[in-house]
Write a protein that holds these residues in place. Structure first.
Motif, PDB file in Angstrom:
ATOM      1  N   UNK A  21     -11.789  13.774   5.173  1.00 54.11           N
ATOM      2  CA  UNK A  21     -10.720  14.422   4.193  1.00 54.11           C
ATOM      3  C   UNK A  21     -10.069  13.307   3.096  1.00 54.11           C
ATOM      4  N   UNK A  22     -10.104  11.939   3.530  1.00 57.82           N
ATOM      5  CA  UNK A  22      -9.769  10.739   2.733  1.00 57.82           C
ATOM      6  C   UNK A  22     -10.822  10.799   1.632  1.00 57.82           C
TER       7      UNK A  22
ATOM      8  N   UNK B 231       1.009  -1.186  -0.060  1.00 55.02           N
ATOM      9  CA  UNK B 231      -0.201   0.032  -0.044  1.00 55.02           C
ATOM     10  C   UNK B 231       0.941   1.016   0.139  1.00 55.02           C
ATOM     11  N   UNK B 232       1.834   1.404   0.822  1.00 56.18           N
ATOM     12  CA  UNK B 232       2.809   2.323   0.833  1.00 56.18           C
ATOM     13  C   UNK B 232       3.465   2.536  -0.620  1.00 56.18           C
ATOM     14  N   UNK B 233       4.013   1.563  -1.269  1.00 54.63           N
ATOM     15  CA  UNK B 233       4.736   1.733  -2.613  1.00 54.63           C
ATOM     16  C   UNK B 233       3.543   2.041  -3.697  1.00 54.63           C
TER      17      UNK B 233
ATOM     18  N   UNK C 209     -11.285   4.330   3.123  1.00 57.41           N
ATOM     19  CA  UNK C 209     -10.681   3.677   1.790  1.00 57.41           C
ATOM     20  C   UNK C 209     -11.544   2.873   1.130  1.00 57.41           C
ATOM     21  N   UNK C 210     -12.661   2.239   2.048  1.00 60.15           N
ATOM     22  CA  UNK C 210     -13.464   1.403   1.256  1.00 60.15           C
ATOM     23  C   UNK C 210     -14.465   2.246   0.413  1.00 60.15           C
TER      24      UNK C 210
ATOM     25  N   UNK D 122      -6.942   5.327 -11.751  1.00 63.16           N
ATOM     26  CA  UNK D 122      -6.441   3.849 -11.441  1.00 63.16           C
ATOM     27  C   UNK D 122      -5.722   3.816  -9.966  1.00 63.16           C
ATOM     28  N   UNK D 123      -4.595   4.537 -10.032  1.00 67.70           N
ATOM     29  CA  UNK D 123      -3.994   4.680  -8.562  1.00 67.70           C
ATOM     30  C   UNK D 123      -4.942   5.019  -7.355  1.00 67.70           C
ATOM     31  N   UNK D 124      -5.730   5.712  -7.638  1.00 73.14           N
ATOM     32  CA  UNK D 124      -6.846   6.196  -6.466  1.00 73.14           C
ATOM     33  C   UNK D 124      -7.473   4.601  -6.011  1.00 73.14           C
ATOM     34  N   UNK D 125      -7.805   3.923  -7.123  1.00 71.34           N
ATOM     35  CA  UNK D 125      -8.919   2.675  -6.876  1.00 71.34           C
ATOM     36  C   UNK D 125      -7.926   1.651  -6.176  1.00 71.34           C
ATOM     37  N   UNK D 126      -6.584   1.440  -6.679  1.00 72.88           N
ATOM     38  CA  UNK D 126      -6.029   0.577  -6.219  1.00 72.88           C
ATOM     39  C   UNK D 126      -5.380   0.789  -4.807  1.00 72.88           C
ATOM     40  N   UNK D 127      -5.013   2.156  -4.374  1.00 73.78           N
ATOM     41  CA  UNK D 127      -4.398   2.473  -3.291  1.00 73.78           C
ATOM     42  C   UNK D 127      -5.395   2.294  -2.134  1.00 73.78           C
ATOM     43  N   UNK D 128      -6.568   2.943  -2.270  1.00 77.42           N
ATOM     44  CA  UNK D 128      -7.744   2.990  -1.362  1.00 77.42           C
ATOM     45  C   UNK D 128      -8.108   1.449  -1.160  1.00 77.42           C
TER      46      UNK D 128
END
Length: 225
Positions: free
Chosen positions: A132-133, A11-13, A187-188, A162-168
């Motif tokens: 805020x998230x 998740x950090x990466x 995040x869900x 795409x990054x928003x979806x994968x990271x969350x």
């Protein structure tokens, strides 16, 4: 390495990669010499969120949250600077920056000086961070009206959505394992919003469709977007 530790690293990466995706937008802004249709809200919300999540990570001693949030402060501050320098409407932008600064300072001051115990501070700050998230994950949707009007997703960045979806999604799973609802719930919601943003790329092309208008027997004389 257990599942929680593995998810914290992935998740950090992934979020670090999402932070870098903002550079693509800023390069486009610099090439154009203006912000164009790019909204400041995603940069502003992410910067404010990063500041608050850094404080939350320090309070809860959550190392992955602290590290990636601190990195978010650095990257988003740089992106905001580039946005500001290329903005042609600073009269409208300045109040947004000012009130966002006041809001963040107000929250941090409340946690620092008006909450007596750590448990209450974590609870109250966690609620604010969650809001805020959700704002960060949903911020690309401020361009929804533009997408529908132009029937084009050119004002959105696919890699960022795409990054928003994968990271969350990854942070939601991490929060579940860490038994921290302040990480899991927003995040869900972010994963759901991310899937909605990605669906726009299915419905609309990345460039506006062009139609040629001409009179019979003549060459095309004009273009309509």
């Amino acid at each position: 390495m257990d599942a929680k530790a593995l998810l914290s690293w992935t998740a950090t990466i992934s979020q670090f990669g999402m932070l870098l995706s903002g550079a693509q937008i800023c390069l486009r802004i610099q090439r154009q010499g203006s912000t164009g249709d790019v909204a400041v809200l995603p940069f502003l919300a992410t910067c404010a969120s990063s500041i608050l999540w850094t404080k939350y990570g320090l309070l809860t001693k959550d190392f992955p949250i602290t590290v990636i949030s601190a990195a978010g402060i650095i990257f988003q501050s740089l992106y905001l600077l580039i946005f500001y320098l290329n903005s042609r409407d600073k009269k409208t932008l300045n109040p947004k920056l000012f009130w966002s600064f006041c809001l963040v300072c107000g929250v941090l001051s409340y946690i620092k000086y008006h909450v007596m115990d750590k448990e209450t501070a974590v609870f109250h700050l966690g609620l604010v961070c969650s809001v805020f998230s959700v704002a960060v994950y949903g911020s690309p949707l401020v361009s929804l009206a533009t997408v529908i009007r132009k029937k084009s997703t050119e004002c959105l960045t696919f890699s960022l959505c795409l990054a928003n979806f994968l990271v969350s999604l990854q942070w939601a799973m991490y929060g579940k394992l860490a038994q921290d609802n302040f990480i899991t719930v927003p995040n869900s919601v972010g994963a759901l919003l991310g899937s909605l943003q990605l669906s726009l790329f299915v419905c609309y092309p990345s460039t506006p469709q062009r139609t040629v208008t001409y009179t019979p027997g003549s060459k095309p004389s004009s273009w309509e977007v």
